[in-house]
Write an enzyme that holds these catalytic residues in place. Structure first.
Site, PDB file in Angstrom:
ATOM      1  N   LYS A  44     -13.676  14.480 -24.103  1.00  0.00           N
ATOM      2  CA  LYS A  44     -12.681  13.776 -23.288  1.00  0.00           C
ATOM      3  C   LYS A  44     -13.000  12.284 -23.330  1.00  0.00           C
ATOM      4  CE  LYS A  44      -9.084  15.030 -20.722  1.00  0.00           C
ATOM      5  NZ  LYS A  44      -8.105  16.070 -21.082  1.00  0.00           N
ATOM      6  N   ASP A  74      -3.363  12.132 -22.224  1.00  0.00           N
ATOM      7  CA  ASP A  74      -3.629  12.661 -20.885  1.00  0.00           C
ATOM      8  C   ASP A  74      -2.869  11.731 -19.948  1.00  0.00           C
ATOM      9  OD1 ASP A  74      -5.646  12.947 -18.296  1.00  0.00           O
ATOM     10  OD2 ASP A  74      -5.639  14.762 -19.507  1.00  0.00           O
TER      11      ASP A  74
END
Length: 445
Positions: A126, A166
Site C-alpha cells: 500500500k 484508493d
C-alpha cells in the site's frame, strides 16, 4: 489470545508506537488465529507471526511540487511493500491529509489477506501521500503526481510492485502517474499500474469492481439464510466509486438504496438514489451532496448525526476506516439491519463488530467483501501481460466467480474451525494459512 499471539502482539506495539490503526488491524487478525496455531505449531516455530507483521520494505520520501501561485509545496510520500510470498506487491495509493505511516501499514497489512483470499497471485502492499487533491487545480494535481512518481518509479514494476488507486486517486491521477513513469523509464509497461483508462491499458469493470463485489458478497451471505437483496432497503456510506457502484449493483439486484454520504453530511432519498444524477454530481462535476439534493426533488441533506441513523436492512460502509462505531451499531440493530458488508477498509470499530457478532448479524469484513477491486486489478494485469482486452460481460462474470469463491472459502474455513457463519474468522484464517504456507515454503526471508 494464545500466549504466542499475545507475545507477538506486544512486539507489534513496542516496535510500532503510535500507529493505532495498524495495531487495530493486527489485533483483529490475531484474535482469530488461536485455533490455527494449536493445530499447526510450525507457524510458531518459524516465527511467521513476527515476520508477517514486519513489512519487507518501507519507503518514505519527500514530494516537492509547485502550486499555481508559484509557491513550493512539500508533501510526504509512502510505499509499504508488505509481503510478496504470493506474488508482486499489489495495493492502492491513497492521497489524503490523514495519511501517515501507520495508516499505510494498516492498509498494507489488510491487503495481504485480501489479496490471498482473491485466489490470484498477488502479494500485499500500500502507499500514498498526505497530499489532498480536493480543491487543487488539474495542473496542480498533475505536477504533484509527476513529482510523486519521480521517486516511486524506482521501486515499482509489473513483476515487483503494482500500485492502483484508493481514496483521492482515481483515473485522472493514475493517468498522470503512468505518464510520468513512461516518460522516465522510456517503457510502455502497462502492467505497472492498474486502474488505467480503458483506451490505454485499463480493464472494463475495474471502476465498478469494489462496489459490485461488496454487494455480490452480501447477496451470497443472505443466500445462506434463504434470502437475497431483492426488495431490501440499503444504506451506503460514502459517494466515491465504491459507494456509487455498490448502489448500482444493489439496485440491479432489486434493492432500493436510500442514502449516501460525503464529508458534508448524508443524503436521504426515499424514492431510491438517482444513479445517473449521483454519477454526474460526483464523477463528472466533482460536486458535493448538496448539489445532488438541489437537483433531486424529495431528497434531503442531513448535516448532523450519522448516516446509520437511517433505517435499513443492509448497511454497506464504503467510506473510510472506523466510520461505523458502537452507537451506530446499536442503532442499526434496533432498526432491524440483517447484514453489514464492508466496502471500505476496516470501517467498523471493534466495539461495533462485537455487537454485530453477538446479535448474529451477517457481517462481511472488508478483506473479503471488498476483495473484488484488487481481484479485478489482477485481471487487468492479466490482460496487460497478454496484450488482450476483455468484454465487460466476461470480466464481470470473472468478478462474480471470484466473489463466490471468496465467500465459499471464508464460509468453509469458519465451519472447519468451529465458527460457522463467522466470516471474520473465516477470512482471517483462510488468508493467513495461504500466506503462511507460502512463507514457510520459501524459507526464512
Amino acid at each position: 489470545m494464545e500466549q504466542q499471539l499475545e507475545h507477538a502482539y506486544e512486539e507489534v506495539l513496542r516496535r510500532n508506537p503510535g500507529e493505532a490503526e495498524f495495531h487495530q488491524a493486527v489485533r483483529e487478525v490475531f484474535d482469530s488465529l488461536g485455533p490455527v496455531l494449536r493445530k499447526n505449531p510450525r507457524y510458531v516455530d518459524a516465527a511467521v507471526l513476527e515476520r508477517l507483521c514486519e513489512p519487507e520494505r518501507q519507503i518514505i520520501f519527500r514530494v516537492p511540487w509547485v502550486d499555481d501561485a508559484g509557491r513550493v509545496r512539500i508533501n510526504r510520500g509512502f510505499r509499504v511493500e508488505y509481503n510478496s510470498a504470493l506474488g508482486p506487491y499489489k495495493g492502492g495509493l491513497r492521497f489524503h491529509p490523514s495519511v501517515y505511516l501507520g495508516i499505510v501499514k494498516f492498509l498494507g497489512f489488510e491487503q495481504i489477506f485480501k489479496n490471498a483470499l482473491s485466489g490470484l497471485p498477488i502479494g500485499g502492499g500500500k502507499g500514498g501521500s498526505d497530499f489532498d487533491p480536493r480543491g487543487r487545480s488539474t495542473q496542480e494535481v498533475m505536477r504533484f503526481c509527476q513529482s510523486f512518481m519521480t521517486e516511486l518509479y524506482r521501486h515499482i514494476g509489473e513483476y515487483t510492485d503494482v500500485p492502483a488507486g484508493d481514496i483521492g486517486v482515481g483515473q485522472r491521477e493514475i493517468g498522470y502517474l503512468f505518464g510520468q513513469y513512461k516518460r522516465i523509464t522510456n517503457r510502455y509497461e502497462s502492467g505497472v499500474l492498474t486502474g488505467k483508462g480503458i483506451s490505454w491499458g485499463g480493464s472494463l469493470v475495474r471502476t465498478e469492481a469494489t462496489g459490485y463485489g461488496t454487494v455480490l458478497f452480501a447477496n451470497e451471505m443472505l443466500g445462506t439464510k434463504g434470502q437475497d437483496l431483492d426488495g431490501r432497503r440499503v444504506t451506503v456510506s460514502g459517494s466515491g466509486n465504491v459507494a456509487i457502484f455498490a448502489i448500482e449493483k444493489a439496485t440491479q439486484l432489486g434493492a432500493t438504496a436510500v442514502a449516501f454520504s460525503d464529508s458534508s453530511g448524508y443524503v436521504v432519498d426515499e424514492a431510491g438514489i438517482d444513479l445517473e444524477l449521483l454519477k454526474e454530481v460526483k464523477l463528472v462535476d466533482r460536486g458535493r451532496a448538496k448539489d445532488y439534493v438541489d437537483r433531486r426533488p424529495g431528497a434531503r441533506l442531513v448535516t448532523d448525526g450519522s448516516i446509520w441513523d437511517v433505517p435499513t436492512d443492509v448497511a454497506l460502509p464504503c467510506a473510510t476506516q472506523n466510520e461505523l462505531d458502537e452507537n451506530d451499531a446499536r442503532t442499526l440493530l434496533k432498526n432491524g439491519a440483517v447484514a453489514v458488508a464492508e466496502g471500505a477498509n476496516m470501517p467498523t470499530t471493534p466495539e461495533a463488530l462485537r455487537l454485530f457478532q453477538e446479535a448474529g448479524t451477517l457481517f462481511a469484513p472488508g478483506k473479503a467483501a471488498n476483495a473484488g477491486g484488487v481481484a479485478t486489478s489482477a485481471l487487468e494485469m492479466q490482460q496487460n501481460a497478454s496484450r488482450d482486452s476483455w468484454t465487460f460481460e466476461y470480466t464481470e462474470e470473472r468478478l462474480a466467480d471470484i466473489m463466490r469463491d471468496v465467500h465459499a472459502r471464508c464460509a468453509a474455513t469458519a465451519e472447519e474451525y468451529g465458527r460457522p457463519g463467522d466470516y471474520v474468522v473465516g477470512a482471517n484464517i483462510a488468508g493467513f494459512i495461504k500466506v503462511a504456507d507460502a512463507m514457510l515454503a520459501q524459507g526464512v526471508i
